[in-house]
Design an enzyme around this catalytic site. Structure first.
Site, PDB file in Angstrom:
ATOM      1  N   PHE A 153       0.808  -1.234   0.000  1.00  0.00           N
ATOM      2  CA  PHE A 153       0.000   0.000   0.000  1.00  0.00           C
ATOM      3  C   PHE A 153       0.832   1.270   0.000  1.00  0.00           C
ATOM      4  CE2 PHE A 153       0.886  -0.222   4.577  1.00  0.00           C
ATOM      5  CZ  PHE A 153       1.119   1.123   4.853  1.00  0.00           C
ATOM      6  N   LYS A 177      -1.114  -7.048  -9.347  1.00  0.00           N
ATOM      7  CA  LYS A 177      -2.070  -7.135  -8.227  1.00  0.00           C
ATOM      8  C   LYS A 177      -1.734  -5.989  -7.264  1.00  0.00           C
ATOM      9  CE  LYS A 177      -3.071  -8.408  -4.330  1.00  0.00           C
ATOM     10  NZ  LYS A 177      -3.594  -7.493  -3.301  1.00  0.00           N
ATOM     11  N   GLU A 180      -5.066  -3.924  -2.015  1.00  0.00           N
ATOM     12  CA  GLU A 180      -6.513  -3.662  -1.971  1.00  0.00           C
ATOM     13  C   GLU A 180      -6.819  -2.354  -1.236  1.00  0.00           C
ATOM     14  OE1 GLU A 180      -4.734  -5.948  -0.522  1.00  0.00           O
ATOM     15  OE2 GLU A 180      -5.767  -7.017   1.081  1.00  0.00           O
ATOM     16  N   SER A 230       5.175  -7.009   3.339  1.00  0.00           N
ATOM     17  CA  SER A 230       5.748  -7.358   4.642  1.00  0.00           C
ATOM     18  C   SER A 230       6.547  -8.659   4.556  1.00  0.00           C
ATOM     19  CB  SER A 230       4.607  -7.532   5.650  1.00  0.00           C
ATOM     20  OG  SER A 230       3.772  -8.596   5.212  1.00  0.00           O
ATOM     21  N   CYS A 285       9.797   1.603   3.351  1.00  0.00           N
ATOM     22  CA  CYS A 285      10.658   0.490   3.764  1.00  0.00           C
ATOM     23  C   CYS A 285      12.095   0.974   3.947  1.00  0.00           C
ATOM     24  CB  CYS A 285      10.605  -0.628   2.738  1.00  0.00           C
ATOM     25  SG  CYS A 285      11.245  -0.098   1.162  1.00  0.00           S
ATOM     26  N   GLU A 379       9.234  -4.140  13.129  1.00  0.00           N
ATOM     27  CA  GLU A 379       8.897  -3.049  12.199  1.00  0.00           C
ATOM     28  C   GLU A 379       7.655  -2.326  12.718  1.00  0.00           C
ATOM     29  OE1 GLU A 379       7.566  -4.079   8.165  1.00  0.00           O
ATOM     30  OE2 GLU A 379       8.704  -2.346   7.445  1.00  0.00           O
TER      31      GLU A 379
END
Ligand code: NAD
Length: 488
Positions: A153, A177, A180, A230, A285, A379
């Site tokens: 995301f 993909k 969402e 992740s 990240c 994280e």
């Protein structure tokens, strides 16, 4: 807003057409204020199968075009990104919640990724050599077929551009993909690719969650899978895709350590560390997550707190992605406080006037963190930095080396010798010297070490050429008189 209306229902993009799939749609929320901005279909194996069929058909002609022809489309596409930059930027703000400036920078990075892709005809050279009298061997880079790209995301526009331009320029066709949580940017990406002249079926989008990812890993028609997200899901995807005999590169999470030495330049270090931990609300990240302060660095910490106080949610700090993310981040801060750390700046409970339904966390600086606290090793993915104090560089390196992750690490110092030691000893794929977000720019490649990446190649730059192609080796003899001097 016109864009808002147009994107009120996200559909899959298969064979050049947007289409519904008959499944119950899921709501998409804007994290800025919690409002519902769209819906997406939760697709199934049948949708992935349909997209694979379209991509397989398109592969026959697309893979037979030259790289120079493909580059013409990506030239046009890159300029369409520029032409539409305001709309694309606003979409990122709306679906992801980051600031306008950060969102615009994301689209600019996507343009740069396309610029690298159109340079591939100059970079991807085949080899030919006369290996025996009258006999030559040649190696050609060929595409691998239908490939897939699964995105997170936090960069709705840029991360899809890490993979799409290079994979397509090298002759593959793709199933994308998106996350969402942020499906809107990829809708416009599909439209602009079509406008640039990309043939139908070369780029397809299947929306949804876990089921789509699992279908991609299982579908026999997909040759390669790239994943960014992740570490927990990267492990699942890497194992599942490779057990189905696909090649896979899966980029995971991060816990980036910045090592600050007492001789570091005060203003530059403080502003860099704060920008790294708070930019994109800490949802990068490459964000600084742990600062290892070596010896006497109190003056730098004081300046960091002063700088961080100027970062204001809703003003120059965007939202985090969801209510769950806000709760998780604030939970980490509370756990550190309970474990005895000192909260120098507390971002919990932040709200923005007029956007009370949004998910905001203010910049947070936690001092006297010890390695066993959860904020030291897990994280957090929010605008939070944990400071661990170390007596010397050896202790600092032990702390950095003990992380399970290894995306980035950085050192702040004015000593070339000490910087070199960190460059050599840090257990991370991307190292910064006096740079808080050490993202390599093309043609250099992006990718971490340890649990921040599974698989052999990096995801961008030169290294990605290896991932998106396979070598064809041909041995040729035209001269019947030639006496070969090897076993055949
Ligand atoms: P995520 O792992 O939750 O989701 C990534 C993708 O996996 C999404 O498309 C999602 O639909 C899918 N997914 C989620 N759960 C799944 C499951 N159980 N099985 C199969 N698929 C599943 O990641 P996110 O929250 O969207 O993104 C944030 C994470 O991504 C952070 O950990 C961040 O560090 C990481 N990230 C890493 C890099 C990198 O370069 N290493 C870059 C960007 C983001």
């Amino acid at each position: 807003m016109e864009t808002k209306e147009k994107l009120s229902e996200v559909k899959n993009f298969i064979d050049g057409k947007f289409e519904r799939n008959g499944q119950k749609p899921m709501n998409v929320e804007s994290p800025i204020d919690g409002s519902i901005i769209s819906t997406i279909p939760l697709s199934t194996y049948a949708d992935v199968d349909k997209a694979v069929k379209a991509a397989s058909e398109a592969y026959k002609t697309w893979s037979a075009t030259t790289m120079k022809e493909r580059a013409q489309i990506f030239f046009k596409y890159r300029f369409l990104l520029e032409k539409n930059i305001q709309e694309l930027t606003e979409l990122i703000v709306l679906e992801n919640g980051k600031s306008y400036g950060e969102s615009k920078a994301e689209v600019e990075k996507s343009m740069e990724l396309c610029e690298f892709a159109v340079s591939l005809p100059q970079i991807v050279s085949n080899e030919v050599q006369e290996v025996s009298l009258g006999v030559e061997c040649r190696t050609e880079r060929r595409p691998i077929g239908v490939v897939a790209s699964i995105a997170p995301f936090n960069f709705p526009n840029m991360v899809p551009h890490w993979t799409m331009p290079n994979a397509l320029m090298l002759g593959n066709t793709m199933i994308m993909k998106p996350s969402e949580l942020v499906p809107l940017s990829v809708v416009r990406m599909s439209e602009l690719l079509k406008e640039a002249g990309l043939p139908d079926g070369v780029f397809n989008v299947v929306n949804g969650g876990k089921e789509v990812v699992e279908s991609i890993c299982d579908h026999p028609g997909i040759e390669a899978v790239s994943f960014v997200g992740s570490t927990r899901v990267a492990k699942i995807v890497y194992k599942r895709a490779t057990s189905n005999l696909k090649r896979c590169v899966a980029l995971g999470g991060a816990k980036n350590h910045l090592i600050v030495l007492p001789d570091a330049h005060l203003d530059m270090t403080a502003s860099n560390v704060v920008a790294s931990m708070s930019g994109c609300a800490g949802q990068r990240c490459m964000a600084a997550s742990v600062m290892v302060g070596v010896d006497k660095v109190q003056h730098i910490i004081d300046k960091m707190v002063e700088d961080a106080k100027k970062i204001v949610p809703g003003d120059n700090l965007g939202s985090v992605i969801s209510a769950a993310a806000k709760e998780r981040i604030e939970g980490y801060i509370t756990a550190a406080e309970r474990a005895g750390a000192t909260i120098l700046l507390d971002g919990r409970g932040a709200t923005v006037a007029g956007k009370e339904g949004g998910y905001y966390v203010g910049p947070t600086i936690i001092d006297y963190v010890t390695p066993e606290m959860s904020v030291a090793s897990e994280e957090i993915f929010g605008p939070v930095i944990s400071i661990i104090r170390a007596k010397d560089l050896d202790e600092a390196m032990d702390i950095e080396n003990s992380s399970n992750y290894g995306n980035a690490a950085a050192v702040f110092t004015q000593s070339g010798g000490l910087a070199k030691q960190v460059m050599e000893r840090a257990s991370a794929g991307m190292i910064g010297v006096n740079i808080g977000v050490p993202v390599p720019r093309e043609p250099f490649s992006f990718g971490g070490w340890n649990e921040s990446k599974f698989g052999v190649c990096d995801i961008t730059g030169r290294s990605s050429i290896e991932f998106w192609t396979q070598n064809k080796k041909t041995t040729i003899k035209w001269n019947p008189e030639a006496k070969t001097n090897w076993m055949s």
